[in-house]
Design a protein around this motif. Structure first.
Motif, PDB file in Angstrom:
ATOM      1  N   ALA A  69       7.270  12.794  -6.060  1.00 48.23           N
ATOM      2  CA  ALA A  69       7.236  13.481  -4.766  1.00 48.23           C
ATOM      3  C   ALA A  69       7.019  12.451  -3.654  1.00 48.23           C
ATOM      4  N   LYS A  70       6.095  11.530  -3.886  1.00 44.49           N
ATOM      5  CA  LYS A  70       5.804  10.506  -2.875  1.00 44.49           C
ATOM      6  C   LYS A  70       7.032   9.638  -2.606  1.00 44.49           C
ATOM      7  N   GLN A  71       7.664   9.241  -3.702  1.00 45.15           N
ATOM      8  CA  GLN A  71       8.844   8.372  -3.586  1.00 45.15           C
ATOM      9  C   GLN A  71       9.944   9.055  -2.770  1.00 45.15           C
ATOM     10  N   VAL A  72      10.158  10.330  -3.038  1.00 39.68           N
ATOM     11  CA  VAL A  72      11.235  11.056  -2.364  1.00 39.68           C
ATOM     12  C   VAL A  72      10.871  11.317  -0.895  1.00 39.68           C
ATOM     13  N   ILE A  73       9.615  11.650  -0.648  1.00 40.63           N
ATOM     14  CA  ILE A  73       9.196  11.873   0.751  1.00 40.63           C
ATOM     15  C   ILE A  73       9.397  10.585   1.547  1.00 40.63           C
ATOM     16  N   GLU A  74       8.928   9.468   0.987  1.00 45.32           N
ATOM     17  CA  GLU A  74       9.037   8.189   1.701  1.00 45.32           C
ATOM     18  C   GLU A  74      10.495   7.768   1.890  1.00 45.32           C
ATOM     19  N   ALA A  75      11.267   7.805   0.809  1.00 46.46           N
ATOM     20  CA  ALA A  75      12.655   7.336   0.908  1.00 46.46           C
ATOM     21  C   ALA A  75      13.470   8.284   1.786  1.00 46.46           C
ATOM     22  N   GLY A  76      13.177   9.575   1.696  1.00 48.43           N
ATOM     23  CA  GLY A  76      13.957  10.562   2.441  1.00 48.43           C
ATOM     24  C   GLY A  76      13.673  10.554   3.932  1.00 48.43           C
ATOM     25  N   ALA A  77      12.476  10.104   4.314  1.00 45.98           N
ATOM     26  CA  ALA A  77      12.086  10.150   5.723  1.00 45.98           C
ATOM     27  C   ALA A  77      13.017   9.317   6.602  1.00 45.98           C
ATOM     28  N   ASP A  78      13.639   8.311   6.021  1.00 41.99           N
ATOM     29  CA  ASP A  78      14.521   7.437   6.807  1.00 41.99           C
ATOM     30  C   ASP A  78      15.996   7.773   6.632  1.00 41.99           C
ATOM     31  N   GLN A  79      16.271   8.937   6.042  1.00 40.07           N
ATOM     32  CA  GLN A  79      17.678   9.282   5.807  1.00 40.07           C
ATOM     33  C   GLN A  79      18.002  10.627   6.437  1.00 40.07           C
ATOM     34  N   ASP A  80      19.289  10.925   6.566  1.00 34.95           N
ATOM     35  CA  ASP A  80      19.618  12.241   7.093  1.00 34.95           C
ATOM     36  C   ASP A  80      19.316  13.296   6.024  1.00 34.95           C
ATOM     37  N   LEU A  81      19.222  14.552   6.458  1.00 35.23           N
ATOM     38  CA  LEU A  81      18.738  15.613   5.572  1.00 35.23           C
ATOM     39  C   LEU A  81      19.576  15.754   4.309  1.00 35.23           C
ATOM     40  N   ARG A  82      20.898  15.636   4.463  1.00 38.82           N
ATOM     41  CA  ARG A  82      21.764  15.817   3.295  1.00 38.82           C
ATOM     42  C   ARG A  82      21.476  14.729   2.238  1.00 38.82           C
ATOM     43  N   ALA A  83      21.400  13.477   2.704  1.00 38.88           N
ATOM     44  CA  ALA A  83      21.138  12.365   1.769  1.00 38.88           C
ATOM     45  C   ALA A  83      19.730  12.489   1.188  1.00 38.88           C
ATOM     46  N   ALA A  84      18.789  12.911   2.028  1.00 37.95           N
ATOM     47  CA  ALA A  84      17.399  13.026   1.570  1.00 37.95           C
ATOM     48  C   ALA A  84      17.287  14.131   0.521  1.00 37.95           C
ATOM     49  N   ASN A  85      17.967  15.239   0.751  1.00 37.67           N
ATOM     50  CA  ASN A  85      17.926  16.326  -0.239  1.00 37.67           C
ATOM     51  C   ASN A  85      18.566  15.907  -1.558  1.00 37.67           C
ATOM     52  N   GLU A  86      19.536  15.024  -1.454  1.00 31.35           N
ATOM     53  CA  GLU A  86      20.174  14.504  -2.664  1.00 31.35           C
ATOM     54  C   GLU A  86      19.144  13.714  -3.502  1.00 31.35           C
ATOM     55  N   LEU A 113       0.844  -1.199   0.000  1.00 33.75           N
ATOM     56  CA  LEU A 113       0.000   0.000   0.000  1.00 33.75           C
ATOM     57  C   LEU A 113       0.883   1.254   0.000  1.00 33.75           C
ATOM     58  N   GLU A 114       1.867   1.233   0.872  1.00 35.07           N
ATOM     59  CA  GLU A 114       2.759   2.390   1.007  1.00 35.07           C
ATOM     60  C   GLU A 114       3.556   2.632  -0.283  1.00 35.07           C
ATOM     61  N   ALA A 115       3.859   1.554  -0.987  1.00 36.49           N
ATOM     62  CA  ALA A 115       4.719   1.684  -2.177  1.00 36.49           C
ATOM     63  C   ALA A 115       3.941   2.050  -3.440  1.00 36.49           C
ATOM     64  N   GLU A 118      15.983  14.316  -3.558  1.00 34.67           N
ATOM     65  CA  GLU A 118      15.103  15.314  -4.168  1.00 34.67           C
ATOM     66  C   GLU A 118      15.775  15.941  -5.396  1.00 34.67           C
ATOM     67  N   ARG A 119      17.043  16.295  -5.216  1.00 38.15           N
ATOM     68  CA  ARG A 119      17.766  16.941  -6.320  1.00 38.15           C
ATOM     69  C   ARG A 119      17.736  16.056  -7.564  1.00 38.15           C
ATOM     70  N   LYS A 120      17.995  14.773  -7.341  1.00 37.87           N
ATOM     71  CA  LYS A 120      18.041  13.857  -8.480  1.00 37.87           C
ATOM     72  C   LYS A 120      16.654  13.689  -9.118  1.00 37.87           C
ATOM     73  N   ALA A 121      15.644  13.518  -8.263  1.00 45.25           N
ATOM     74  CA  ALA A 121      14.283  13.306  -8.783  1.00 45.25           C
ATOM     75  C   ALA A 121      13.796  14.538  -9.545  1.00 45.25           C
ATOM     76  N   PHE A 122      14.130  15.724  -9.021  1.00 46.10           N
ATOM     77  CA  PHE A 122      13.739  16.977  -9.685  1.00 46.10           C
ATOM     78  C   PHE A 122      14.320  16.998 -11.097  1.00 46.10           C
ATOM     79  N   GLY A 123      15.600  16.714 -11.180  1.00 50.42           N
ATOM     80  CA  GLY A 123      16.268  16.711 -12.487  1.00 50.42           C
ATOM     81  C   GLY A 123      15.673  15.675 -13.419  1.00 50.42           C
ATOM     82  N   ASP A 124      15.358  14.504 -12.859  1.00 50.15           N
ATOM     83  CA  ASP A 124      14.827  13.408 -13.688  1.00 50.15           C
ATOM     84  C   ASP A 124      13.515  13.796 -14.371  1.00 50.15           C
TER      85      ASP A 124
END
Ligand code: CO8
Length: 258
Positions: free
Chosen positions: A208-225, A91-93, A227-233
């Motif tokens: 957006a969903k993928q990045v929010i979910e994956a980023g929630a379990d990472q530190d801010l720097r890795a999580a922002n990375e 469901l979450e995925a 986002e940066r990649k997904a934005f570009g994609d």
């Protein structure tokens, strides 16, 4: 596909998944979980928002099925827990928004199912809680983890250790529930929110969903990375070109999700 304990209704791009076993207050037994797993795997490709709710008047889901669980051996309980975790993870995925419309009791596995959705709206009749310790067990479909991420450790411990059943207003105060509606208006509100989301790019929402979910379990720097990649994609996608072109041409965008 015909199911016994669940029902999937689709209107345009919005599907509503009813857990529909009202005689047991929609309790999640193995069959219901298997049906959920199958329905989530085979969701029609044109579904762009999923609403999850309970059939009947009284319950969203009153928990995992206690009558079935009472007789489980350790090994069977591990299997049952694994099945429940698979359903919640599936469901979450999903790459589309999922809204839990909590229309009544959402206890134990019911709260866990709601927490596996992107967010929860509740009716004034809703009662939420994780009463498992009163049965000699703990939440087993992700509740210790998802609830903690939503309300914080101390509140999660308070709810889980007391097993308290809270009403929709209290659940809103804790941030578990976003909004509370009269019972008769709950699904209409969920659909209205779904309609708003349908106007936006499905591809961008999925990212957006993928990045929010994956980023929630990472530190801010890795999580922002992430986002940066997904934005570009997203640049170069038909939706990005259409969204920006439509803005510049002062018209409504027509997104294809590509
Ligand atoms: N399991 C099985 N049957 C249930 C459940 C349930 N969780 N909840 C309700 N029912 C059944 C009742 O047994 C009853 O059946 P019958 O008519 O045959 O007697 C019918 O539904 C109607 O229920 P009630 O008569 O009890 O209705 P009330 O309005 O009096 O009470 C409540 C409603 C307060 C919701 C009450 O039914 C209740 O307390 N239910 C149990 C709530 C609960 O404890 N839920 C947590 C279960 S544990 C869990 O979810 C763990 C998840 C992780 C498992 C991991 C395994 C490895």
């Amino acid at each position: 596909m015909a199911y016994e304990n669940i029902r999937l209704e689709q209107e345009g791009a919005i599907a509503t998944l009813f857990i529909d076993r009202p005689k047991a207050l929609n309790a999640l037994n193995t069959k219901t979980l298997q049906e959920l797993e199958s329905a989530l795997k085979s969701l029609p490709a044109d579904v762009r928002v999923l609403i999850v709710t309970g059939g009947g008047e009284k319950a969203f889901v009153a928990g995992a099925d206690i009558a079935e669980m009472a007789a489980l051996t350790d090994a069977q309980a591990q299997e049952f827990g694994a099945l429940g975790h698979r359903v919640m993870a599936a469901l979450e995925a999903l790459p589309i928004p999922t809204i839990a419309a909590v229309n009544g009791f959402a206890l134990g596995g019911g709260s866990e199912l709601a927490l596996a959705c992107d967010f929860i709206y509740a009716s004034e009749k809703a009662k939420l809680g994780l009463p498992e310790v009163g049965l000699g067990v703990i939440p087993g479909f992700g509740g210790t983890q998802r609830l903690t991420r939503v309300v914080g450790r101390a509140r999660a411990k308070e709810l889980i250790f007391t097993g308290d059943r809270i009403d929709a207003a209290k659940a809103k105060e804790l941030g578990m529930v976003l909004e509370v509606f009269p019972a008769e208006g709950l699904l209409a509100h969920c659909r209205a929110v779904a309609e708003k989301m349908l106007k936006n790019s499905p591809l961008a929402i999925a990212k957006a969903k993928q990045v929010i979910e994956a980023g929630a379990d990472q530190d801010l720097r890795a999580a922002n990375e992430l986002e940066r990649k997904a934005f570009g994609d997203l640049f170069g996608s038909a939706d990005q070109r259409e969204g920006m072109k439509a803005f510049l041409e002062k018209r409504t965008a027509t997104f294809t999700g590509k």
